[in-house]
Design an enzyme around this catalytic site. Sequence first.
Site, PDB file in Angstrom:
ATOM      1  N   LYS A  96     -10.340  -0.960   9.370  1.00 15.32           N
ATOM      2  CA  LYS A  96     -10.791   0.235   8.656  1.00 15.32           C
ATOM      3  C   LYS A  96     -12.292   0.431   8.822  1.00 15.32           C
ATOM      4  O   LYS A  96     -13.057  -0.527   8.851  1.00 15.32           O
ATOM      5  CB  LYS A  96     -10.450   0.123   7.158  1.00 15.32           C
ATOM      6  N   HIS A  98       6.929   0.121   7.285  1.00 15.12           N
ATOM      7  CA  HIS A  98       7.319   0.861   8.480  1.00 15.12           C
ATOM      8  C   HIS A  98       7.531  -0.146   9.611  1.00 15.12           C
ATOM      9  O   HIS A  98       7.325  -1.359   9.419  1.00 15.12           O
ATOM     10  CB  HIS A  98       6.281   1.924   8.845  1.00 15.12           C
ATOM     11  N   THR A 128       0.820  -1.216   0.000  1.00 17.67           N
ATOM     12  CA  THR A 128       0.000   0.000   0.000  1.00 17.67           C
ATOM     13  C   THR A 128       0.855   1.268   0.000  1.00 17.67           C
ATOM     14  O   THR A 128       0.347   2.366  -0.187  1.00 17.67           O
ATOM     15  CB  THR A 128      -0.928   0.021   1.229  1.00 17.67           C
ATOM     16  N   LYS A 143       4.959   5.596  15.963  1.00 18.81           N
ATOM     17  CA  LYS A 143       4.624   6.948  15.517  1.00 18.81           C
ATOM     18  C   LYS A 143       5.500   7.967  16.235  1.00 18.81           C
ATOM     19  O   LYS A 143       5.770   7.840  17.426  1.00 18.81           O
ATOM     20  CB  LYS A 143       3.156   7.260  15.800  1.00 18.81           C
ATOM     21  N   THR A 144       5.938   8.979  15.502  1.00 21.02           N
ATOM     22  CA  THR A 144       6.669  10.094  16.093  1.00 21.02           C
ATOM     23  C   THR A 144       5.932  11.377  15.702  1.00 21.02           C
ATOM     24  O   THR A 144       4.930  11.340  14.981  1.00 21.02           O
ATOM     25  CB  THR A 144       8.115  10.163  15.568  1.00 21.02           C
ATOM     26  N   GLN A 202      -6.956 -13.806   0.181  1.00 22.63           N
ATOM     27  CA  GLN A 202      -5.907 -14.281   1.097  1.00 22.63           C
ATOM     28  C   GLN A 202      -6.008 -15.781   1.292  1.00 22.63           C
ATOM     29  O   GLN A 202      -4.990 -16.460   1.405  1.00 22.63           O
ATOM     30  CB  GLN A 202      -6.014 -13.558   2.450  1.00 22.63           C
ATOM     31  N   ARG A 208     -10.965   1.673   1.413  1.00 24.85           N
ATOM     32  CA  ARG A 208      -9.654   2.202   1.054  1.00 24.85           C
ATOM     33  C   ARG A 208      -9.712   2.801  -0.357  1.00 24.85           C
ATOM     34  O   ARG A 208     -10.496   2.367  -1.205  1.00 24.85           O
ATOM     35  CB  ARG A 208      -8.603   1.084   1.051  1.00 24.85           C
ATOM     36  N   HIS A 228       5.327  -3.150  10.562  1.00 29.66           N
ATOM     37  CA  HIS A 228       5.331  -4.392   9.788  1.00 29.66           C
ATOM     38  C   HIS A 228       6.356  -5.404  10.304  1.00 29.66           C
ATOM     39  O   HIS A 228       6.329  -6.568   9.889  1.00 29.66           O
ATOM     40  CB  HIS A 228       5.680  -4.108   8.319  1.00 29.66           C
ATOM     41  N   LYS A 253       0.461   5.171  20.453  1.00 34.98           N
ATOM     42  CA  LYS A 253       0.647   4.194  19.384  1.00 34.98           C
ATOM     43  C   LYS A 253       2.118   3.924  19.124  1.00 34.98           C
ATOM     44  O   LYS A 253       2.924   4.852  19.007  1.00 34.98           O
ATOM     45  CB  LYS A 253      -0.037   4.684  18.108  1.00 34.98           C
ATOM     46  N   ASP A 288      -4.741  -8.829  13.716  1.00 30.97           N
ATOM     47  CA  ASP A 288      -5.883  -8.415  12.892  1.00 30.97           C
ATOM     48  C   ASP A 288      -6.074  -9.324  11.678  1.00 30.97           C
ATOM     49  O   ASP A 288      -7.052  -9.185  10.940  1.00 30.97           O
ATOM     50  CB  ASP A 288      -5.713  -6.962  12.445  1.00 30.97           C
TER      51      ASP A 288
END
Length: 419
Positions: free
Chosen positions: A82, A45, A40, A233-234, A172, A86, A48, A230, A193
Amino acid sequence: MELLQDLQWRGVIYQQTDEDGLKDLLNKEKISLYCGVDPTADSMHIGHLLPFLTLRRFQQHGHRPIVVVGGATGLIGDPSGKNEERKLLTLETVQKNVEGIKKQLESIFDFSGEHGAIMVNNYDWAGSMDVVTFLRDIGKHIGVNYMLAKDTIANRLETGISFTEFTYTILQAMDFNHLYDHHNCKLQIGGSDQWGNITSGLELIRKTHSEDAKAFGLTIPLVTKADGTKFGKTESGAVWLDPEKTTPYEFYQFWINTADADVVKYLKFFTFLSHDEIEQLATAVQEEPHLRKAQKTLAEEMTRLIHGEEALQQAIKISQALFSGNVRNLTAAEIKQGFKEVPSYVVQSEAENNLVELLVAANISPSKRQAREDISNGAISINGEKITDTAYTLQATDKIEGQFTIIRRGKKKYTLIKY
């Protein structure tokens, strides 16, 4: 320690479809297993990482990992997590993203040798399938009631879900079925998930094979932070594996800034250190927290793994220079990394070689009077060296590789001057 015990100790097992069956299988034979990622974006990041690092632990125990890059599923969109549809990506974008992700996976897995990891793209078997074949050979085996019971789908029924995303779990399932047939793949692992998608694959294998067909699923917990914020994340956004998006220095800094409450958990999750090494670092967190040994080790291990030894040493060098304030020995490339988020100013004219003029033009000091006062008080440093001469003019030697000068006002306020 045997593999599943190690995974339990590290806390990376969330759910299993058949714990005893998988344990028995792993005791009897070396297996193929897989984990997938949808392209995607053109980079993964750190969110993953955990499933893939878990896959690598299997490889270290002699099992063969299969990495699925979802060229087909990436075109559809996973409804997991979600609340709305998307935005569909073009085939060209997905293919570009696939290439970027492949390079990053090569830093995690050993693809060499007879038992090396395998990388496949599910577009190769799903992209050419016509709709009638899909409906007859695949869709016929997956009941609508079965799919509606999946959380990922049930959670979207009120807000709406398209037929496209509704069928994602079947695609999948096709992956698992295909890999079972062509690579003798008997285990899928993924994030928590992905439980519904994994069990759909097991359902398809069960429906399309004999009763003695055995396959398994295992999920990894969601990585969380002790303070409830989270993970990954920064202030500037996600922590990417692509060095152009998140520099190795920023990547290193993310890990070294891990809280004491999280660092031992992350050492277990993300590093390949032994139990004894992690226990020693856990003791250091309790007895010598100010030394931050665990954080330094975590940052070194992760930066070395993703970016290599050279990038790690560069990140350490930049960190030490910024901590001491002595930045003169940094290269222009290192300055680009370490000062990426620092306020900058592009010199407009020769007159700005005068330090007082430059301080005002770059908004480091609000006025010439204040600039002279800052200089005479010793508050201004150029490339780590204090300047107290109010008539000072910048020299060629102040311009690192002719590109940058780093001015610091006080202890922490840096400005990057560009030429």
